[in-house]
Design a protein around this motif. Structure first.
Motif, PDB file in Angstrom:
ATOM      1  N   PRO A  26       0.778  -1.301  -0.120  1.00 46.40           N
ATOM      2  CA  PRO A  26       0.046  -0.052  -0.106  1.00 46.40           C
ATOM      3  C   PRO A  26       0.648   1.388  -0.159  1.00 46.40           C
ATOM      4  CG  PRO A  26      -0.826  -1.703   1.593  1.00 46.40           C
ATOM      5  CD  PRO A  26       0.353  -2.207   1.003  1.00 46.40           C
ATOM      6  N   ASP A  27       2.009   1.232   0.625  1.00 49.91           N
ATOM      7  CA  ASP A  27       2.834   2.501   0.611  1.00 49.91           C
ATOM      8  C   ASP A  27       4.131   2.537  -0.529  1.00 49.91           C
ATOM      9  OD1 ASP A  27       4.329   0.438   1.759  1.00 49.91           O
ATOM     10  OD2 ASP A  27       5.036   1.471   3.503  1.00 49.91           O
ATOM     11  N   ALA A  28       3.815   1.348  -1.341  1.00 52.61           N
ATOM     12  CA  ALA A  28       4.933   1.528  -2.424  1.00 52.61           C
ATOM     13  C   ALA A  28       5.145   2.772  -2.985  1.00 52.61           C
ATOM     14  CB  ALA A  28       4.549   0.291  -3.441  1.00 52.61           C
ATOM     15  N   ASP A  29       6.306   3.008  -3.417  1.00 53.39           N
ATOM     16  CA  ASP A  29       6.808   4.261  -4.167  1.00 53.39           C
ATOM     17  C   ASP A  29       6.520   4.216  -5.718  1.00 53.39           C
ATOM     18  OD1 ASP A  29       7.226   5.813  -1.848  1.00 53.39           O
ATOM     19  OD2 ASP A  29       9.258   5.200  -1.943  1.00 53.39           O
ATOM     20  N   ASP A  30       6.804   2.887  -6.095  1.00 54.74           N
ATOM     21  CA  ASP A  30       6.589   2.665  -7.587  1.00 54.74           C
ATOM     22  C   ASP A  30       5.176   2.208  -8.001  1.00 54.74           C
ATOM     23  OD1 ASP A  30       6.740   0.199  -6.396  1.00 54.74           O
ATOM     24  OD2 ASP A  30       7.885  -0.675  -7.880  1.00 54.74           O
ATOM     25  N   ALA A  31       4.208   2.372  -7.256  1.00 53.18           N
ATOM     26  CA  ALA A  31       2.876   1.809  -7.882  1.00 53.18           C
ATOM     27  C   ALA A  31       2.287   3.215  -8.729  1.00 53.18           C
ATOM     28  CB  ALA A  31       2.057   1.657  -6.694  1.00 53.18           C
ATOM     29  N   MET A  32       1.755   2.777  -9.787  1.00 48.92           N
ATOM     30  CA  MET A  32       1.110   3.697 -10.966  1.00 48.92           C
ATOM     31  C   MET A  32      -0.354   3.194 -11.006  1.00 48.92           C
ATOM     32  SD  MET A  32       3.862   5.550 -11.565  1.00 48.92           S
ATOM     33  CE  MET A  32       3.531   6.632 -12.837  1.00 48.92           C
ATOM     34  N   ILE A  33      -1.234   4.200 -11.270  1.00 52.22           N
ATOM     35  CA  ILE A  33      -2.650   3.787 -11.371  1.00 52.22           C
ATOM     36  C   ILE A  33      -3.081   4.833 -12.588  1.00 52.22           C
ATOM     37  CG2 ILE A  33      -2.965   3.028  -9.082  1.00 52.22           C
ATOM     38  CD1 ILE A  33      -4.427   5.744  -8.618  1.00 52.22           C
ATOM     39  N   CYS A  34      -3.929   4.472 -13.462  1.00 55.18           N
ATOM     40  CA  CYS A  34      -4.780   5.400 -14.266  1.00 55.18           C
ATOM     41  C   CYS A  34      -6.140   5.664 -13.839  1.00 55.18           C
ATOM     42  CB  CYS A  34      -5.267   4.488 -15.732  1.00 55.18           C
ATOM     43  SG  CYS A  34      -6.710   3.292 -15.212  1.00 55.18           S
TER      44      CYS A  34
ATOM     45  N   CYS B   4      -6.506   0.660 -12.716  1.00 51.85           N
ATOM     46  CA  CYS B   4      -5.221  -0.294 -13.163  1.00 51.85           C
ATOM     47  C   CYS B   4      -4.360   0.152 -12.514  1.00 51.85           C
ATOM     48  CB  CYS B   4      -5.379   0.016 -14.655  1.00 51.85           C
ATOM     49  SG  CYS B   4      -6.917  -0.494 -15.533  1.00 51.85           S
ATOM     50  N   THR B   5      -3.585  -0.855 -11.902  1.00 51.37           N
ATOM     51  CA  THR B   5      -2.169  -0.762 -11.332  1.00 51.37           C
ATOM     52  C   THR B   5      -1.165  -1.270 -11.842  1.00 51.37           C
ATOM     53  OG1 THR B   5      -3.730  -0.598  -9.326  1.00 51.37           O
ATOM     54  CG2 THR B   5      -1.409  -0.881  -8.658  1.00 51.37           C
ATOM     55  N   PHE B   6       0.201  -0.513 -11.985  1.00 50.62           N
ATOM     56  CA  PHE B   6       1.220  -0.974 -12.515  1.00 50.62           C
ATOM     57  C   PHE B   6       2.469  -0.566 -11.665  1.00 50.62           C
ATOM     58  CE2 PHE B   6      -1.924  -0.528 -15.690  1.00 50.62           C
ATOM     59  CZ  PHE B   6      -2.100  -1.913 -16.187  1.00 50.62           C
ATOM     60  N   CYS B   7       3.421  -1.475 -11.819  1.00 52.47           N
ATOM     61  CA  CYS B   7       4.523  -0.819 -11.046  1.00 52.47           C
ATOM     62  C   CYS B   7       5.301   0.115 -12.148  1.00 52.47           C
ATOM     63  CB  CYS B   7       5.683  -1.996 -10.959  1.00 52.47           C
ATOM     64  SG  CYS B   7       6.238  -2.941 -12.339  1.00 52.47           S
ATOM     65  N   ALA B   8       6.146   1.014 -11.712  1.00 56.81           N
ATOM     66  CA  ALA B   8       6.957   2.135 -12.405  1.00 56.81           C
ATOM     67  C   ALA B   8       7.913   1.360 -13.509  1.00 56.81           C
ATOM     68  CB  ALA B   8       7.681   2.989 -11.657  1.00 56.81           C
TER      69      ALA B   8
ATOM     70  N   PRO C 126      -1.420   7.518  -4.925  1.00 56.88           N
ATOM     71  CA  PRO C 126      -1.310   8.085  -3.587  1.00 56.88           C
ATOM     72  C   PRO C 126      -1.126   7.158  -2.603  1.00 56.88           C
ATOM     73  CG  PRO C 126      -3.754   8.593  -4.382  1.00 56.88           C
ATOM     74  CD  PRO C 126      -2.481   7.844  -5.692  1.00 56.88           C
ATOM     75  N   GLN C 127      -0.665   7.492  -1.387  1.00 52.24           N
ATOM     76  CA  GLN C 127      -0.544   6.737  -0.199  1.00 52.24           C
ATOM     77  C   GLN C 127      -1.534   7.062   0.900  1.00 52.24           C
ATOM     78  OE1 GLN C 127       3.561   6.674   1.082  1.00 52.24           O
ATOM     79  NE2 GLN C 127       4.180   5.671  -1.054  1.00 52.24           N
ATOM     80  N   ARG C 128      -2.150   5.992   1.378  1.00 51.27           N
ATOM     81  CA  ARG C 128      -2.935   6.005   2.259  1.00 51.27           C
ATOM     82  C   ARG C 128      -2.386   6.150   3.536  1.00 51.27           C
ATOM     83  NH1 ARG C 128      -7.434   2.155   1.724  1.00 51.27           N
ATOM     84  NH2 ARG C 128      -7.967   3.657  -0.266  1.00 51.27           N
ATOM     85  N   PRO C 129      -2.763   7.321   4.518  1.00 52.73           N
ATOM     86  CA  PRO C 129      -1.921   7.375   6.034  1.00 52.73           C
ATOM     87  C   PRO C 129      -2.073   5.910   6.940  1.00 52.73           C
ATOM     88  CG  PRO C 129      -3.353   9.289   5.430  1.00 52.73           C
ATOM     89  CD  PRO C 129      -3.540   8.455   4.408  1.00 52.73           C
ATOM     90  N   ALA C 130      -1.284   5.519   7.400  1.00 54.90           N
ATOM     91  CA  ALA C 130      -1.058   4.450   8.263  1.00 54.90           C
ATOM     92  C   ALA C 130      -2.436   4.160   8.910  1.00 54.90           C
ATOM     93  CB  ALA C 130       0.314   4.330   8.993  1.00 54.90           C
ATOM     94  N   ALA C 131      -2.802   5.391   9.673  1.00 50.30           N
ATOM     95  CA  ALA C 131      -3.852   5.346  10.607  1.00 50.30           C
ATOM     96  C   ALA C 131      -5.213   5.116   9.906  1.00 50.30           C
ATOM     97  CB  ALA C 131      -4.229   6.709  11.262  1.00 50.30           C
ATOM     98  N   MET C 132      -5.380   5.509   8.768  1.00 52.52           N
ATOM     99  CA  MET C 132      -6.433   5.090   7.760  1.00 52.52           C
ATOM    100  C   MET C 132      -6.295   3.882   7.166  1.00 52.52           C
ATOM    101  SD  MET C 132      -8.875   7.479   7.793  1.00 52.52           S
ATOM    102  CE  MET C 132      -8.752   7.842   9.301  1.00 52.52           C
ATOM    103  N   LEU C 133      -5.010   3.316   6.699  1.00 51.99           N
ATOM    104  CA  LEU C 133      -4.928   2.213   6.094  1.00 51.99           C
ATOM    105  C   LEU C 133      -5.422   1.123   7.132  1.00 51.99           C
ATOM    106  CD1 LEU C 133      -3.866   0.633   3.747  1.00 51.99           C
ATOM    107  CD2 LEU C 133      -1.563   0.492   4.860  1.00 51.99           C
ATOM    108  N   ALA C 134      -4.999   1.229   8.289  1.00 54.01           N
ATOM    109  CA  ALA C 134      -5.538   0.133   9.383  1.00 54.01           C
ATOM    110  C   ALA C 134      -7.123   0.062   9.339  1.00 54.01           C
ATOM    111  CB  ALA C 134      -5.160   0.490  10.880  1.00 54.01           C
TER     112      ALA C 134
END
Length: 106
Positions: free
Chosen positions: A43-51, A55-59, A81-89
């Motif tokens: 969920p916190d991957a820096d290389d995740a890309m979306i349309c 649709c999700t792909f690596c950089a 975008p990355q979801r904050p840890a508190a919201m991810l839980a």
């Protein structure tokens, strides 16, 4: 509406935006893998890309195999975008696996 619903990002936005905002708030799934090569994407991957359809792909696939365009819709791909840890839980990432769209080996 219970306390958890009143404090969710969706209900806060619905209260501040009024009737123009649907109370049925949808948040990003945060899909778990690249839909081209299958690489795991936390969920916190820096290389995740979306349309725009999530649709999700690596950089690496976006740059080297997809020419910066979604193979499903033809749209552009942007950093997810990355979801904050508190919201991810409270609102965890998806664990569903999707079929890979890249047919040729890397």
């Amino acid at each position: 509406m219970n306390a958890a619903q009143r404090s969710s990002p969706c209900s806060v936005q619905a209260r501040t935006m009024g009737p123009r905002y649907s109370a049925r708030c949808a948040m990003l799934e945060l899909r778990s893998h690249c839909e081209c090569c299958g690489k795991e994407l936390a969920p916190d991957a820096d290389d995740a890309m979306i349309c725009s359809f999530e649709c999700t792909f690596c950089a690496a696939c976006v740059a080297q195999r997809l020419d910066h365009a979604c193979p499903n819709c033809g749209g552009g791909l942007e950093r997810r975008p990355q979801r904050p840890a508190a919201m991810l839980a409270k609102y965890p990432a998806s664990t569903a696996r999707r079929a890979l769209v890249c047919r040729t080996p890397q």
